[in-house]
Design a protein around this motif. Sequence first.
Motif, PDB file in Angstrom:
ATOM      1  N   LEU A 121       1.017  -1.499   0.060  1.00  0.00           N
ATOM      2  CA  LEU A 121       0.168  -0.173   0.216  1.00  0.00           C
ATOM      3  C   LEU A 121       0.909   0.785  -0.054  1.00  0.00           C
ATOM      4  O   LEU A 121       0.296   2.215  -0.276  1.00  0.00           O
ATOM      5  CB  LEU A 121      -0.716   0.168   0.894  1.00  0.00           C
ATOM      6  N   LEU A 122       2.869   1.116  -0.170  1.00  0.00           N
ATOM      7  CA  LEU A 122       2.824   2.433  -0.323  1.00  0.00           C
ATOM      8  C   LEU A 122       2.032   3.808  -0.971  1.00  0.00           C
ATOM      9  O   LEU A 122       2.806   4.681  -0.223  1.00  0.00           O
ATOM     10  CB  LEU A 122       4.670   1.943   0.464  1.00  0.00           C
ATOM     11  N   PRO A 123       2.650   3.289  -1.880  1.00  0.00           N
ATOM     12  CA  PRO A 123       2.286   3.997  -2.362  1.00  0.00           C
ATOM     13  C   PRO A 123       0.997   5.076  -2.159  1.00  0.00           C
ATOM     14  O   PRO A 123       0.531   6.268  -2.259  1.00  0.00           O
ATOM     15  CB  PRO A 123       2.585   3.790  -4.089  1.00  0.00           C
ATOM     16  N   VAL A 124       0.077   4.498  -2.278  1.00  0.00           N
ATOM     17  CA  VAL A 124      -1.546   5.069  -1.709  1.00  0.00           C
ATOM     18  C   VAL A 124      -1.259   5.528  -0.540  1.00  0.00           C
ATOM     19  O   VAL A 124      -1.280   7.213   0.028  1.00  0.00           O
ATOM     20  CB  VAL A 124      -1.990   3.853  -1.540  1.00  0.00           C
ATOM     21  N   LEU A 125      -0.804   4.708   0.773  1.00  0.00           N
ATOM     22  CA  LEU A 125      -0.963   5.643   1.460  1.00  0.00           C
ATOM     23  C   LEU A 125       0.246   7.126   1.710  1.00  0.00           C
ATOM     24  O   LEU A 125       0.336   8.298   2.764  1.00  0.00           O
ATOM     25  CB  LEU A 125       0.949   4.697   2.795  1.00  0.00           C
ATOM     26  N   LEU A 126       1.909   7.242   0.527  1.00  0.00           N
ATOM     27  CA  LEU A 126       2.319   8.383   0.593  1.00  0.00           C
ATOM     28  C   LEU A 126       1.615   9.254   0.019  1.00  0.00           C
ATOM     29  O   LEU A 126       2.166  10.484   0.448  1.00  0.00           O
ATOM     30  CB  LEU A 126       3.054   7.855  -0.290  1.00  0.00           C
ATOM     31  N   ALA A 127       0.069   8.986  -0.900  1.00  0.00           N
ATOM     32  CA  ALA A 127      -0.092   9.730  -1.459  1.00  0.00           C
ATOM     33  C   ALA A 127      -1.065  10.401  -0.591  1.00  0.00           C
ATOM     34  O   ALA A 127      -1.153  11.899  -0.383  1.00  0.00           O
ATOM     35  CB  ALA A 127      -1.247   9.361  -2.976  1.00  0.00           C
ATOM     36  N   GLN A 128      -1.828   9.116   0.289  1.00  0.00           N
ATOM     37  CA  GLN A 128      -2.607  10.219   0.943  1.00  0.00           C
ATOM     38  C   GLN A 128      -2.148  11.407   1.927  1.00  0.00           C
ATOM     39  O   GLN A 128      -2.499  11.675   3.130  1.00  0.00           O
ATOM     40  CB  GLN A 128      -3.503   9.082   1.858  1.00  0.00           C
ATOM     41  N   ALA A 129      -1.028  10.633   2.813  1.00  0.00           N
ATOM     42  CA  ALA A 129      -0.450  11.284   3.716  1.00  0.00           C
ATOM     43  C   ALA A 129       0.314  13.168   2.874  1.00  0.00           C
ATOM     44  O   ALA A 129      -0.139  13.733   4.026  1.00  0.00           O
ATOM     45  CB  ALA A 129       1.147  11.084   4.451  1.00  0.00           C
ATOM     46  N   ILE A 130       0.395  13.253   2.180  1.00  0.00           N
ATOM     47  CA  ILE A 130       0.557  13.910   1.047  1.00  0.00           C
ATOM     48  C   ILE A 130      -0.672  15.227   1.461  1.00  0.00           C
ATOM     49  O   ILE A 130      -0.489  16.355   1.650  1.00  0.00           O
ATOM     50  CB  ILE A 130       1.481  13.817  -0.313  1.00  0.00           C
ATOM     51  N   TYR A 131      -1.721  14.971   0.705  1.00  0.00           N
ATOM     52  CA  TYR A 131      -2.865  14.978   0.745  1.00  0.00           C
ATOM     53  C   TYR A 131      -3.413  15.305   2.290  1.00  0.00           C
ATOM     54  O   TYR A 131      -3.479  16.389   2.215  1.00  0.00           O
ATOM     55  CB  TYR A 131      -3.717  13.866  -0.110  1.00  0.00           C
ATOM     56  N   VAL A 132      -3.307  14.758   3.332  1.00  0.00           N
ATOM     57  CA  VAL A 132      -3.609  15.573   4.276  1.00  0.00           C
ATOM     58  C   VAL A 132      -2.477  16.550   4.507  1.00  0.00           C
ATOM     59  O   VAL A 132      -3.176  17.591   5.183  1.00  0.00           O
ATOM     60  CB  VAL A 132      -3.136  13.972   5.268  1.00  0.00           C
ATOM     61  N   ARG A 133      -1.808  16.556   4.466  1.00  0.00           N
ATOM     62  CA  ARG A 133      -0.930  17.054   5.402  1.00  0.00           C
ATOM     63  C   ARG A 133      -1.353  18.799   4.468  1.00  0.00           C
ATOM     64  O   ARG A 133      -0.656  19.798   5.416  1.00  0.00           O
ATOM     65  CB  ARG A 133       0.665  17.384   4.542  1.00  0.00           C
ATOM     66  N   SER A 134      -1.599  19.011   3.322  1.00  0.00           N
ATOM     67  CA  SER A 134      -2.295  19.910   2.596  1.00  0.00           C
ATOM     68  C   SER A 134      -3.545  20.309   3.119  1.00  0.00           C
ATOM     69  O   SER A 134      -3.828  21.330   2.674  1.00  0.00           O
ATOM     70  CB  SER A 134      -1.720  19.710   0.747  1.00  0.00           C
ATOM     71  N   ARG A 135      -3.982  19.399   3.551  1.00  0.00           N
ATOM     72  CA  ARG A 135      -5.732  19.744   4.041  1.00  0.00           C
ATOM     73  C   ARG A 135      -5.278  20.361   5.659  1.00  0.00           C
ATOM     74  O   ARG A 135      -6.943  20.517   6.206  1.00  0.00           O
ATOM     75  CB  ARG A 135      -6.706  19.272   3.330  1.00  0.00           C
ATOM     76  N   VAL A 136      -4.520  19.127   6.540  1.00  0.00           N
ATOM     77  CA  VAL A 136      -4.673  19.811   7.137  1.00  0.00           C
ATOM     78  C   VAL A 136      -5.286  21.308   7.918  1.00  0.00           C
ATOM     79  O   VAL A 136      -4.381  22.608   8.066  1.00  0.00           O
ATOM     80  CB  VAL A 136      -3.390  19.170   8.238  1.00  0.00           C
ATOM     81  N   LEU A 137      -5.944  21.609   9.031  1.00  0.00           N
ATOM     82  CA  LEU A 137      -6.391  22.435   9.846  1.00  0.00           C
ATOM     83  C   LEU A 137      -5.639  23.143  10.936  1.00  0.00           C
ATOM     84  O   LEU A 137      -5.087  22.285  11.384  1.00  0.00           O
ATOM     85  CB  LEU A 137      -8.298  22.496  10.181  1.00  0.00           C
TER      86      LEU A 137
END
Length: 244
Positions: free
Chosen positions: A11-27
């Motif tokens: 799942l590493l590619p998915v996890l990395l993509a999601q981690a980047i997305y979360v960091r960009s969206r975190v309040l």
Amino acid sequence: MFVNLLSHTVLLPVLLAQAIYVRSRVLELPEPSGPRSGAVGEGPPLRLLVIGDSSALGVGVQTQDDALLGRLTARLAPLARVEFDLVAVIGAKTVEAVGWLDQLPRAEYDVVITALGVNDVTKATPLRRFMAWQTALVDRLQWEFGAKRIYVSGLPPMGQFPLLPQPLRWAMGQRASWFEKHLRRLVDRRDAARFVTIDMGLDDTNMSADGFHPGPAVYAAWADAVYAQITADPALLDAAERSA
């Protein structure tokens, strides 16, 4: 653990993509207002240190009154004069907290509460290093700062954090549980240490607006759990009365 490792690798590619997305969206929530050092209550002195990351700091509520520190000191105030210090930084890992000890005055504390580990999980600290730094933290607090009791807070169930999408939520939850298992073993081997955990599910109703930090109800439950352990330990309050 082999199955979990294999799953993370696939799942590493998915996890990395999601981690980047979360960091960009975190309040980004502000730090709560209120004193980080002081004294409250009347009675025998009880020296308290809270040290850790943004949860120790109280991010997710507006003032320290609703954070761990404020909730706990309010509960203890009828029993003792609580002299408190809060040393916490958003994003802190355990290794950083150990470094802070070099800068702290060599005061003796009756009670120390640690809240660390989430950032070690999210920032990929190897378990071996995490445990080495946790060991150093607990040992130094006991031997250099005279801590009578060190309440080590368990990692929260990150697999329930609303902010995190699946499968990142699952992966962070698995890793947090793994770290907590080893942390509990360390605490069990230290006479001065006690493990603190709260038995409540996390969701949008009790987490903060960012879906990552505790809300008021979680901080209250956390403070209640620590308070219950302190008041169930006669050695602490009895010692405070003898020193008064």
